[in-house]
Design a protein around this motif. Structure first.
Motif, PDB file in Angstrom:
ATOM      1  N   VAL A  35       0.946  -1.105  -0.035  1.00  0.00           N
ATOM      2  CA  VAL A  35       0.024  -0.010   0.098  1.00  0.00           C
ATOM      3  C   VAL A  35       0.935   1.280  -0.071  1.00  0.00           C
ATOM      4  O   VAL A  35       1.801   1.292   0.931  1.00  0.00           O
ATOM      5  CB  VAL A  35      -0.878   0.028   1.299  1.00  0.00           C
ATOM      6  CG1 VAL A  35      -1.771   1.394   1.306  1.00  0.00           C
ATOM      7  CG2 VAL A  35      -1.932  -1.136   1.239  1.00  0.00           C
ATOM      8  N   PHE A  36       0.965   1.945  -0.903  1.00  0.00           N
ATOM      9  CA  PHE A  36       1.591   3.375  -1.189  1.00  0.00           C
ATOM     10  C   PHE A  36       3.151   2.925  -1.249  1.00  0.00           C
ATOM     11  O   PHE A  36       4.036   3.547  -0.648  1.00  0.00           O
ATOM     12  CB  PHE A  36       1.393   4.092   0.015  1.00  0.00           C
ATOM     13  CG  PHE A  36      -0.078   4.618   0.343  1.00  0.00           C
ATOM     14  CD1 PHE A  36      -1.008   4.777  -0.788  1.00  0.00           C
ATOM     15  CD2 PHE A  36      -0.543   4.726   1.731  1.00  0.00           C
ATOM     16  CE1 PHE A  36      -2.208   5.146  -0.472  1.00  0.00           C
ATOM     17  CE2 PHE A  36      -1.646   4.941   1.977  1.00  0.00           C
ATOM     18  CZ  PHE A  36      -2.629   5.289   0.954  1.00  0.00           C
ATOM     19  N   GLY A  37       3.209   1.670  -1.840  1.00  0.00           N
ATOM     20  CA  GLY A  37       4.701   1.413  -1.829  1.00  0.00           C
ATOM     21  C   GLY A  37       5.410   0.722  -0.644  1.00  0.00           C
ATOM     22  O   GLY A  37       6.677   0.542  -0.259  1.00  0.00           O
ATOM     23  N   GLN A  38       4.748   0.667   0.620  1.00  0.00           N
ATOM     24  CA  GLN A  38       4.977   0.040   1.867  1.00  0.00           C
ATOM     25  C   GLN A  38       4.164  -1.009   2.345  1.00  0.00           C
ATOM     26  O   GLN A  38       3.432  -1.331   1.537  1.00  0.00           O
ATOM     27  CB  GLN A  38       4.615   1.406   2.917  1.00  0.00           C
ATOM     28  CG  GLN A  38       5.454   0.938   4.209  1.00  0.00           C
ATOM     29  CD  GLN A  38       4.860   2.143   5.343  1.00  0.00           C
ATOM     30  OE1 GLN A  38       5.294   3.194   5.109  1.00  0.00           O
ATOM     31  NE2 GLN A  38       4.189   1.617   6.216  1.00  0.00           N
ATOM     32  N   TYR A  39       4.258  -1.480   3.623  1.00  0.00           N
ATOM     33  CA  TYR A  39       3.531  -2.734   4.047  1.00  0.00           C
ATOM     34  C   TYR A  39       2.162  -1.980   4.482  1.00  0.00           C
ATOM     35  O   TYR A  39       2.163  -0.841   4.816  1.00  0.00           O
ATOM     36  CB  TYR A  39       4.170  -3.037   5.424  1.00  0.00           C
ATOM     37  CG  TYR A  39       5.679  -3.137   5.208  1.00  0.00           C
ATOM     38  CD1 TYR A  39       6.526  -3.986   4.470  1.00  0.00           C
ATOM     39  CD2 TYR A  39       6.557  -2.371   5.827  1.00  0.00           C
ATOM     40  CE1 TYR A  39       7.600  -4.019   4.356  1.00  0.00           C
ATOM     41  CE2 TYR A  39       7.832  -2.427   5.892  1.00  0.00           C
ATOM     42  CZ  TYR A  39       8.441  -3.160   5.020  1.00  0.00           C
ATOM     43  OH  TYR A  39       9.922  -3.479   5.090  1.00  0.00           O
ATOM     44  N   SER A  40       1.212  -3.107   4.416  1.00  0.00           N
ATOM     45  CA  SER A  40      -0.068  -2.591   4.729  1.00  0.00           C
ATOM     46  C   SER A  40      -0.092  -2.147   6.188  1.00  0.00           C
ATOM     47  O   SER A  40       0.723  -2.591   7.135  1.00  0.00           O
ATOM     48  CB  SER A  40      -1.142  -3.764   4.519  1.00  0.00           C
ATOM     49  OG  SER A  40      -0.695  -4.703   5.361  1.00  0.00           O
ATOM     50  N   ALA A  41      -1.222  -1.574   6.677  1.00  0.00           N
ATOM     51  CA  ALA A  41      -1.185  -1.193   8.216  1.00  0.00           C
ATOM     52  C   ALA A  41      -1.114  -2.147   9.138  1.00  0.00           C
ATOM     53  O   ALA A  41      -0.605  -2.195  10.143  1.00  0.00           O
ATOM     54  CB  ALA A  41      -2.591  -0.215   8.430  1.00  0.00           C
ATOM     55  N   LYS A  53       2.348  -3.484   8.986  1.00  0.00           N
ATOM     56  CA  LYS A  53       3.241  -2.608   9.699  1.00  0.00           C
ATOM     57  C   LYS A  53       3.132  -2.665  11.048  1.00  0.00           C
ATOM     58  O   LYS A  53       4.050  -2.559  11.900  1.00  0.00           O
ATOM     59  CB  LYS A  53       2.958  -1.003   9.145  1.00  0.00           C
ATOM     60  CG  LYS A  53       4.172  -0.247   9.390  1.00  0.00           C
ATOM     61  CD  LYS A  53       5.369  -0.630   9.059  1.00  0.00           C
ATOM     62  CE  LYS A  53       6.614   0.172   9.319  1.00  0.00           C
ATOM     63  NZ  LYS A  53       6.802   1.141  10.356  1.00  0.00           N
ATOM     64  N   ASP A  92       5.878   1.250  -7.056  1.00  0.00           N
ATOM     65  CA  ASP A  92       5.723   0.679  -5.631  1.00  0.00           C
ATOM     66  C   ASP A  92       6.812  -0.479  -5.323  1.00  0.00           C
ATOM     67  O   ASP A  92       7.245  -0.492  -4.138  1.00  0.00           O
ATOM     68  CB  ASP A  92       4.357  -0.189  -5.760  1.00  0.00           C
ATOM     69  CG  ASP A  92       3.304   0.877  -5.794  1.00  0.00           C
ATOM     70  OD1 ASP A  92       3.316   2.041  -5.135  1.00  0.00           O
ATOM     71  OD2 ASP A  92       2.082   0.676  -6.534  1.00  0.00           O
TER      72      ASP A  92
END
Lengths: 186, 225
Positions: free
Chosen positions: A87-93, A96, A143
């Protein structure tokens, strides 16, 4: 040999189900005994930034929820596989939260890496290899690059892969990884 | 005379309200940006979730000319709580988008001395901005963030640099356009070896205050037997 599989139940898509089945099959072929945790939406509390895991109950998070079992399984496994919605190139919430609350497994002290960056040393002399597999319906090259930079740009004991519905490619990539403990490298 | 513009500042720390570096940075941002042409409003992510007022913050974000996301670096990117806030905002935005031209900025602080380590987190906020159809300005990246509230000379200098960086952001928001710009990196001139030394001494002092010894810092509760 032990494998631990961590995934995000908030993104229980068809793509996830295919990936999950594939990873299970590859781990079985490699002879791993598998333990799994699929995070329910909002199951984990977020890290409070209290540093209690370093100075109150060293090595253990002070929040009492599923994270204690996740950290124990992580430390005691040879390989940890994260199935990560990107998500947004990062881990999902959800993922995370699990990654933020992995920090009981490192020490509070600073050390300088060969490239000059600051990092923390590992708490344990022997740590599992990690394999982060990113997936999303609309995964872009930007991403993927960002996800790789966030993960492999800072850690030394793992692999980053992306699942784009090509089962053969993913199976081959997983099969090629020598999944075993990586010593004190993190 | 142009109409007043609205800036929403999202304080993305999970710590108790008023105790976090991100709260301090958000407060300085609101004070520096706010004037007769800009109205700056701060929402704490933790408070919003605790008090069930997230929708109010989302409504303000949707109506804003600019959104500034302020957060600490957690494991090389956004904390889970900030990620939850932005991830859910995307769903809100799909339904409630006001169709406004918006700009997004980030202010990221980390406990490590080097500000550049925040760069990837700034790129994550840029991806968020793209997802909501906003223009990403740039990130203000701060090293040794824990020093920002201290009453010592290097910290005062750091706060001055931060205010100067915010004034550039203010001018861009007023102009309604953000030129393509690299991240602004802010750091103290404090010696790295002393920063490490004081940090390490701090951990030993802190654990002793909790009735444990320095050796306990190295405990291995999950060590396989």
């Amino acid at each position: 040999m032990k494998a631990f599989l961590l995934s995000d139940g908030e993104f229980d898509t068809k793509q996830f189900q295919s990936l999950h089945a594939l990873v299970e099959r590859v781990l079985a072929d490699k002879g791993f005994s598998l333990t799994e945790k699929r995070l329910r939406p909002r199951e984990l509390k977020c890290c409070m930034g209290c540093f209690g895991c370093w100075v109150k109950t060293p090595g253990e998070c002070v929040i009492k929820d599923a994270m204690a079992d996740i950290n124990r399984e992580t430390v005691q496994s040879d390989v940890v596989i994260y199935l990560v919605p990107v998500v947004f190139g990062q881990y999902s919430a959800n993922m995370k939260n699990a990654i933020d609350r992995w920090i009981p497994n490192i020490l509070p002290f600073f050390r300088t890496k060969p490239n000059g960056d600051t990092t923390h040393p590992a708490r344990y002399a022997s740590n599992p290899q990690y394999v982060m597999i990113g997936y999303a319906d609309d995964l872009t090259e930007a991403d993927k690059q960002l996800f790789w930079d966030i993960t492999n740009g800072h850690r030394e004991n793992g692999e980053v892969l992306f699942y784009e519905d090509d089962d053969d490619a993913m199976a081959a990539a997983l099969a090629a990884i020598d999944m075993q403990k990586t010593g004190d490298r993190l | 005379m142009s109409a007043e513009k609205q800036v929403t500042i999202i304080a993305g720390s999970p710590k108790a309200p008023g105790t976090a570096v991100s709260d301090k940075l958000s407060q300085i941002a609101a004070e520096t940006l706010g004037d007769t042409q800009l109205r700056a409003q701060v929402f704490g992510v933790g408070e919003c979730m605790k008090e069930n007022t997230t929708e109010k913050a989302y409504a303000a974000m949707a109506q804003s000319d600019a959104v500034i996301v302020v957060f600490p670096l957690y494991v090389f990117c956004l904390p889970g709580i900030t990620m939850r806030f932005l991830q859910d905002y995307l769903a809100y935005h799909k339904v409630h988008a006001a169709g406004k031209k918006q700009m997004v900025y980030s202010v990221i602080n980390c406990g490590f001395p080097e500000p550049e380590i925040n760069e990837e987190a700034s790129r994550v906020v840029a991806r968020f901005a793209a997802a909501i159809g906003a223009q990403y300005g740039h990130g203000i990246l701060i090293g040794s963030g824990g020093m920002i509230g201290m009453s010592v000379s290097p910290a005062e200098k750091l706060r001055d640099l931060y205010r100067a960086a915010l004034r550039d952001v203010q001018a861009e928001i007023k102009a309604g356009k953000a030129p393509t710009k690299q991240s602004v990196c802010l750091e103290t001139k404090f010696p790295r070896c002393l920063y490490f030394l004081f940090g390490h001494m701090g951990w030993r002092r802190w654990i002793r205050r909790n009735g444990k010894s320095g050796k306990d810092l190295y405990a291995r509760p999950y060590q396989p037997v």
